[in-house]
Design an enzyme around this catalytic site. Sequence first.
Site, short mmCIF file in Angstrom:
data_model
loop_
_atom_site.label_atom_id
_atom_site.label_comp_id
_atom_site.label_asym_id
_atom_site.label_seq_id
_atom_site.Cartn_x
_atom_site.Cartn_y
_atom_site.Cartn_z
N CYS A 154 -10.32 24.51 17.61
CA CYS A 154 -11.12 23.67 16.74
C CYS A 154 -11.95 24.55 15.81
O CYS A 154 -12.53 25.54 16.23
CB CYS A 154 -12.03 22.83 17.61
SG CYS A 154 -12.97 21.63 16.70
N GLU A 159 -8.52 25.89 28.34
CA GLU A 159 -7.11 26.25 28.53
C GLU A 159 -6.27 25.01 28.85
O GLU A 159 -5.11 24.92 28.45
CB GLU A 159 -6.97 27.30 29.64
CG GLU A 159 -7.67 28.62 29.35
CD GLU A 159 -7.23 29.30 28.05
OE1 GLU A 159 -6.09 29.07 27.61
OE2 GLU A 159 -8.04 30.04 27.48
ZN LIG Z 1 -7.89 29.04 23.23
ZN LIG Z 2 -13.23 20.21 18.51
#
Ligand SMILES: [Zn+2]
Ligand SMILES: [Zn+2]
Length: 314
Positions: free
Chosen positions: A238, A228
Amino acid sequence: MKASIVLLFALLAAGCSLQEPLADNANLPAKEDKRSERLSRQKEAVVRFFRPMAVQEGDWLDTQKEPGETFEEYLASNPTLPTPARRTIYIQPIGKFTGEQKRAMALTAEYMKAFYNLPVKLNAEIPLGNVPPDKQRKIEYKNNLQIRTAYFLDDLLPKLLPNDAAALIAFTNYDLYPGDTWSFVFGQATFSERVGVYSLYRLSNIAFGRDNDKDRLLTRALKIAMHETGHMFSMKHCTKYECLMSGTNHLDETDRRPLDDCPECMAKLAWAMHYDPVERYNALAAFWEKNGRAAEAKIFREKAKAVKGVEAAS
Ligand SMILES: [Zn+2]
Ligand SMILES: [Zn+2]
Protein backbone atom coordinates in the site's frame (compact mmCIF):
# COMPACT_ATOMS: atom_id res chain seq x y z
CA MET A 1 24.77 3.40 8.74
CA LYS A 2 23.75 3.94 5.16
CA ALA A 3 25.24 0.60 4.13
CA SER A 4 23.38 -1.24 6.86
CA ILE A 5 20.11 0.37 5.78
CA VAL A 6 20.61 -0.71 2.20
CA LEU A 7 21.45 -4.22 3.27
CA LEU A 8 18.45 -4.39 5.54
CA PHE A 9 16.26 -3.10 2.76
CA ALA A 10 17.48 -5.79 0.43
CA LEU A 11 16.91 -8.41 3.08
CA LEU A 12 13.35 -7.38 3.71
CA ALA A 13 12.69 -7.14 0.02
CA ALA A 14 13.93 -10.70 -0.32
CA GLY A 15 11.57 -11.77 2.41
CA CYS A 16 8.59 -9.99 0.98
CA SER A 17 8.21 -11.06 -2.62
CA LEU A 18 4.73 -10.98 -4.02
CA GLN A 19 3.30 -13.40 -6.48
CA GLU A 20 1.91 -11.43 -9.41
CA PRO A 21 -1.78 -12.09 -9.91
CA LEU A 22 -2.93 -13.14 -13.37
CA ALA A 23 -4.00 -10.11 -15.37
CA ASP A 24 -7.70 -10.41 -15.98
CA ASN A 25 -10.20 -7.61 -16.23
CA ALA A 26 -13.20 -9.89 -15.98
CA ASN A 27 -16.50 -8.09 -15.50
CA LEU A 28 -17.88 -8.71 -12.06
CA PRO A 29 -21.34 -10.26 -11.89
CA ALA A 30 -24.17 -7.96 -10.70
CA LYS A 31 -24.26 -9.38 -7.16
CA GLU A 32 -20.53 -8.81 -6.76
CA ASP A 33 -21.01 -5.30 -8.14
CA LYS A 34 -23.42 -4.50 -5.32
CA ARG A 35 -21.05 -5.89 -2.71
CA SER A 36 -18.11 -3.91 -4.04
CA GLU A 37 -20.20 -0.72 -4.34
CA ARG A 38 -21.19 -1.07 -0.72
CA LEU A 39 -17.59 -1.58 0.37
CA SER A 40 -16.55 1.47 -1.68
CA ARG A 41 -18.97 3.51 0.45
CA GLN A 42 -18.00 1.84 3.69
CA LYS A 43 -14.27 2.38 3.21
CA GLU A 44 -14.77 6.15 2.99
CA ALA A 45 -16.16 6.09 6.54
CA VAL A 46 -12.79 5.12 8.04
CA VAL A 47 -10.49 7.45 6.06
CA ARG A 48 -10.15 9.83 9.02
CA PHE A 49 -8.52 7.11 11.12
CA PHE A 50 -5.48 6.89 8.82
CA ARG A 51 -2.64 9.22 7.85
CA PRO A 52 -1.65 9.67 4.21
CA MET A 53 1.69 8.02 3.43
CA ALA A 54 4.63 10.19 4.51
CA VAL A 55 7.99 8.88 3.31
CA GLN A 56 11.05 9.44 5.49
CA GLU A 57 14.69 8.99 4.51
CA GLY A 58 15.62 5.32 4.37
CA ASP A 59 11.98 4.17 4.25
CA TRP A 60 10.76 1.52 1.84
CA LEU A 61 9.29 4.05 -0.60
CA ASP A 62 12.46 6.16 -0.39
CA THR A 63 14.32 3.27 -2.01
CA GLN A 64 11.59 1.46 -3.98
CA LYS A 65 9.22 2.68 -6.65
CA GLU A 66 5.80 1.10 -6.19
CA PRO A 67 2.49 2.06 -7.76
CA GLY A 68 0.24 0.95 -4.88
CA GLU A 69 -3.14 -0.65 -5.50
CA THR A 70 -6.66 0.66 -4.95
CA PHE A 71 -9.63 -1.50 -3.96
CA GLU A 72 -10.93 -1.33 -7.53
CA GLU A 73 -7.55 -2.39 -8.97
CA TYR A 74 -7.46 -5.34 -6.59
CA LEU A 75 -10.90 -6.50 -7.74
CA ALA A 76 -9.77 -6.31 -11.37
CA SER A 77 -6.54 -8.23 -10.67
CA ASN A 78 -8.08 -11.71 -10.29
CA PRO A 79 -6.59 -12.19 -6.80
CA THR A 80 -5.85 -15.50 -5.09
CA LEU A 81 -8.73 -16.12 -2.69
CA PRO A 82 -9.31 -18.73 0.01
CA THR A 83 -11.29 -21.68 -1.34
CA PRO A 84 -13.64 -23.95 0.63
CA ALA A 85 -10.97 -26.66 0.40
CA ARG A 86 -8.06 -24.40 1.41
CA ARG A 87 -8.95 -21.79 3.98
CA THR A 88 -7.15 -22.65 7.22
CA ILE A 89 -4.06 -20.72 8.27
CA TYR A 90 -1.64 -22.85 10.29
CA ILE A 91 0.92 -21.33 12.64
CA GLN A 92 3.80 -23.68 13.39
CA PRO A 93 6.27 -22.85 16.19
CA ILE A 94 9.70 -24.41 15.55
CA GLY A 95 12.33 -24.56 18.29
CA LYS A 96 12.31 -23.44 21.91
CA PHE A 97 10.60 -20.25 23.00
CA THR A 98 10.47 -17.90 25.96
CA GLY A 99 7.18 -17.36 27.78
CA GLU A 100 6.81 -13.97 26.13
CA GLN A 101 7.35 -15.47 22.67
CA LYS A 102 4.80 -18.24 23.32
CA ARG A 103 2.28 -15.64 24.37
CA ALA A 104 2.99 -13.59 21.22
CA MET A 105 2.39 -16.63 18.98
CA ALA A 106 -0.85 -17.60 20.72
CA LEU A 107 -2.13 -14.05 20.43
CA THR A 108 -1.02 -13.83 16.80
CA ALA A 109 -3.24 -16.84 16.05
CA GLU A 110 -6.16 -15.16 17.81
CA TYR A 111 -5.62 -11.79 16.11
CA MET A 112 -5.28 -13.49 12.72
CA LYS A 113 -8.72 -15.05 13.13
CA ALA A 114 -10.34 -11.72 13.99
CA PHE A 115 -8.38 -9.93 11.27
CA TYR A 116 -9.07 -12.29 8.34
CA ASN A 117 -12.15 -14.23 9.38
CA LEU A 118 -10.46 -17.53 8.52
CA PRO A 119 -9.91 -20.60 10.72
CA VAL A 120 -6.49 -20.38 12.35
CA LYS A 121 -4.76 -23.30 14.02
CA LEU A 122 -1.76 -22.94 16.30
CA ASN A 123 0.19 -26.20 16.15
CA ALA A 124 2.24 -27.64 19.01
CA GLU A 125 5.91 -26.72 19.05
CA ILE A 126 8.24 -29.01 17.14
CA PRO A 127 12.05 -29.24 17.32
CA LEU A 128 14.27 -27.79 14.62
CA GLY A 129 15.38 -31.22 13.40
CA ASN A 130 18.64 -32.05 11.64
CA VAL A 131 19.81 -29.07 9.66
CA PRO A 132 22.35 -30.01 6.96
CA PRO A 133 25.75 -28.27 7.33
CA ASP A 134 25.21 -26.13 4.22
CA LYS A 135 22.01 -24.70 5.68
CA GLN A 136 23.43 -23.39 8.94
CA ARG A 137 26.30 -21.20 10.07
CA LYS A 138 27.65 -19.34 13.05
CA ILE A 139 28.13 -15.61 13.19
CA GLU A 140 31.72 -15.42 14.36
CA TYR A 141 31.63 -12.39 16.59
CA LYS A 142 28.57 -13.58 18.49
CA ASN A 143 28.92 -17.33 18.09
CA ASN A 144 25.27 -17.20 17.16
CA LEU A 145 23.74 -20.08 15.21
CA GLN A 146 21.82 -19.03 12.12
CA ILE A 147 19.59 -21.21 9.98
CA ARG A 148 19.18 -20.74 6.26
CA THR A 149 15.58 -20.01 5.25
CA ALA A 150 15.77 -22.70 2.55
CA TYR A 151 15.90 -25.34 5.29
CA PHE A 152 12.39 -24.32 6.37
CA LEU A 153 10.93 -23.44 2.96
CA ASP A 154 12.29 -26.40 0.99
CA ASP A 155 13.03 -29.19 3.49
CA LEU A 156 10.84 -28.91 6.56
CA LEU A 157 7.58 -27.05 5.86
CA PRO A 158 6.42 -28.68 2.59
CA LYS A 159 6.28 -32.03 4.45
CA LEU A 160 4.08 -30.49 7.13
CA LEU A 161 1.71 -28.60 4.83
CA PRO A 162 -1.88 -29.83 5.36
CA ASN A 163 -4.17 -30.16 2.34
CA ASP A 164 -6.66 -27.66 3.69
CA ALA A 165 -4.03 -24.97 4.38
CA ALA A 166 -4.38 -21.53 2.87
CA ALA A 167 -0.96 -21.00 4.40
CA LEU A 168 1.51 -22.56 6.82
CA ILE A 169 3.41 -19.87 8.72
CA ALA A 170 6.33 -21.00 10.84
CA PHE A 171 7.64 -18.93 13.73
CA THR A 172 11.09 -19.69 15.02
CA ASN A 173 13.43 -18.29 17.64
CA TYR A 174 16.48 -18.99 15.49
CA ASP A 175 18.10 -16.15 13.60
CA LEU A 176 17.66 -16.58 9.83
CA TYR A 177 19.70 -15.87 6.69
CA PRO A 178 18.60 -16.39 3.08
CA GLY A 179 22.04 -16.90 1.50
CA ASP A 180 25.77 -16.60 2.09
CA THR A 181 26.00 -12.95 1.10
CA TRP A 182 23.36 -11.84 3.64
CA SER A 183 23.83 -11.03 7.30
CA PHE A 184 20.29 -11.94 8.34
CA VAL A 185 16.63 -11.77 7.33
CA PHE A 186 13.47 -11.36 9.45
CA GLY A 187 11.57 -13.87 7.38
CA GLN A 188 10.85 -15.26 3.97
CA ALA A 189 7.84 -16.79 2.27
CA THR A 190 7.08 -18.60 -0.93
CA PHE A 191 3.49 -17.86 -1.67
CA SER A 192 3.15 -20.29 -4.54
CA GLU A 193 4.11 -23.08 -2.11
CA ARG A 194 1.95 -21.54 0.69
CA VAL A 195 4.73 -21.63 3.28
CA GLY A 196 6.63 -18.93 5.14
CA VAL A 197 9.04 -18.65 8.06
CA TYR A 198 9.47 -15.69 10.41
CA SER A 199 11.99 -15.23 13.16
CA LEU A 200 11.13 -13.71 16.51
CA TYR A 201 14.84 -13.46 17.29
CA ARG A 202 15.29 -9.78 16.45
CA LEU A 203 11.84 -8.52 17.39
CA SER A 204 12.24 -8.42 21.16
CA ASN A 205 11.41 -5.75 23.60
CA ILE A 206 14.84 -4.20 23.71
CA ALA A 207 13.83 -0.56 23.73
CA PHE A 208 10.64 1.42 23.72
CA GLY A 209 10.38 3.62 20.64
CA ARG A 210 8.43 6.78 20.04
CA ASP A 211 5.08 5.07 20.66
CA ASN A 212 6.28 3.75 24.05
CA ASP A 213 4.91 0.30 23.26
CA LYS A 214 5.68 -1.99 26.18
CA ASP A 215 4.45 -4.98 24.20
CA ARG A 216 6.76 -4.48 21.27
CA LEU A 217 7.48 -8.14 20.46
CA LEU A 218 3.75 -8.89 20.24
CA THR A 219 2.99 -5.77 18.20
CA ARG A 220 5.74 -6.53 15.70
CA ALA A 221 4.81 -10.21 15.40
CA LEU A 222 1.19 -9.23 14.72
CA LYS A 223 2.17 -6.69 12.07
CA ILE A 224 4.53 -9.05 10.24
CA ALA A 225 2.14 -12.02 10.30
CA MET A 226 -0.90 -9.97 9.14
CA HIS A 227 1.14 -8.23 6.43
CA GLU A 228 2.53 -11.44 4.95
CA THR A 229 -0.87 -13.12 5.08
CA GLY A 230 -2.27 -10.19 3.08
CA HIS A 231 0.30 -10.97 0.37
CA MET A 232 -0.88 -14.57 0.32
CA PHE A 233 -4.23 -13.23 -0.91
CA SER A 234 -2.53 -11.13 -3.60
CA MET A 235 -2.71 -7.82 -1.75
CA LYS A 236 0.07 -5.55 -2.97
CA HIS A 237 2.02 -3.04 -0.92
CA CYS A 238 0.00 0.00 0.00
CA THR A 239 1.33 3.47 -0.88
CA LYS A 240 -1.72 5.64 -0.24
CA TYR A 241 -1.80 5.58 3.56
CA GLU A 242 0.43 4.62 6.47
CA CYS A 243 -0.96 1.10 6.41
CA LEU A 244 -0.20 -2.36 7.72
CA MET A 245 0.14 -3.43 4.06
CA SER A 246 2.81 -0.79 3.29
CA GLY A 247 6.32 -2.12 2.68
CA THR A 248 8.89 -1.50 5.42
CA ASN A 249 12.67 -1.23 5.23
CA HIS A 250 13.50 -1.44 8.91
CA LEU A 251 11.91 -2.06 12.31
CA ASP A 252 11.53 1.63 13.05
CA GLU A 253 9.30 1.91 10.00
CA THR A 254 7.36 -1.20 11.07
CA ASP A 255 6.86 0.38 14.49
CA ARG A 256 5.34 3.52 12.95
CA ARG A 257 2.70 1.57 11.05
CA PRO A 258 -0.79 0.90 12.45
CA LEU A 259 -2.09 -2.51 13.55
CA ASP A 260 -4.76 -2.39 10.87
CA ASP A 261 -5.35 -2.11 7.14
CA CYS A 262 -6.13 1.30 5.66
CA PRO A 263 -9.57 1.90 4.03
CA GLU A 264 -8.46 0.56 0.61
CA CYS A 265 -6.85 -2.58 2.01
CA MET A 266 -9.68 -3.16 4.49
CA ALA A 267 -12.15 -3.15 1.59
CA LYS A 268 -10.01 -5.67 -0.33
CA LEU A 269 -9.85 -7.97 2.68
CA ALA A 270 -13.57 -7.62 3.47
CA TRP A 271 -14.39 -8.45 -0.14
CA ALA A 272 -11.96 -11.39 -0.35
CA MET A 273 -13.10 -12.96 2.93
CA HIS A 274 -16.81 -12.03 2.73
CA TYR A 275 -16.24 -10.24 6.02
CA ASP A 276 -18.59 -7.48 7.18
CA PRO A 277 -16.37 -4.48 8.17
CA VAL A 278 -18.52 -3.70 11.25
CA GLU A 279 -18.22 -7.27 12.46
CA ARG A 280 -14.48 -7.20 11.79
CA TYR A 281 -13.83 -3.96 13.66
CA ASN A 282 -15.86 -5.20 16.61
CA ALA A 283 -13.96 -8.51 16.68
CA LEU A 284 -10.64 -6.65 16.71
CA ALA A 285 -11.91 -4.30 19.43
CA ALA A 286 -12.93 -7.32 21.52
CA PHE A 287 -9.43 -8.79 21.07
CA TRP A 288 -7.81 -5.65 22.50
CA GLU A 289 -10.34 -5.29 25.28
CA LYS A 290 -9.57 -8.84 26.35
CA ASN A 291 -5.85 -8.19 26.12
CA GLY A 292 -5.76 -4.94 28.03
CA ARG A 293 -5.01 -2.39 25.33
CA ALA A 294 -7.89 0.04 25.77
CA ALA A 295 -6.55 2.63 23.31
CA GLU A 296 -6.42 0.10 20.43
CA ALA A 297 -9.87 -1.23 21.37
CA LYS A 298 -11.37 2.24 21.37
CA ILE A 299 -10.14 3.02 17.82
CA PHE A 300 -11.67 -0.22 16.49
CA ARG A 301 -15.01 0.45 18.21
CA GLU A 302 -15.00 3.94 16.66
CA LYS A 303 -14.29 2.50 13.22
CA ALA A 304 -17.20 0.06 13.63
CA LYS A 305 -19.46 2.95 14.60
CA ALA A 306 -18.29 5.05 11.64
CA VAL A 307 -19.09 2.27 9.14
CA LYS A 308 -22.47 1.66 10.79
CA GLY A 309 -23.22 5.37 10.42
CA VAL A 310 -22.67 5.20 6.65
CA GLU A 311 -25.01 2.23 6.41
CA ALA A 312 -27.74 4.02 8.36
CA ALA A 313 -27.43 7.12 6.14
CA SER A 314 -27.63 5.25 2.83
ZN1 LIG B 1 5.35 -6.99 2.00
ZN1 LIG C 1 -3.49 0.10 2.72
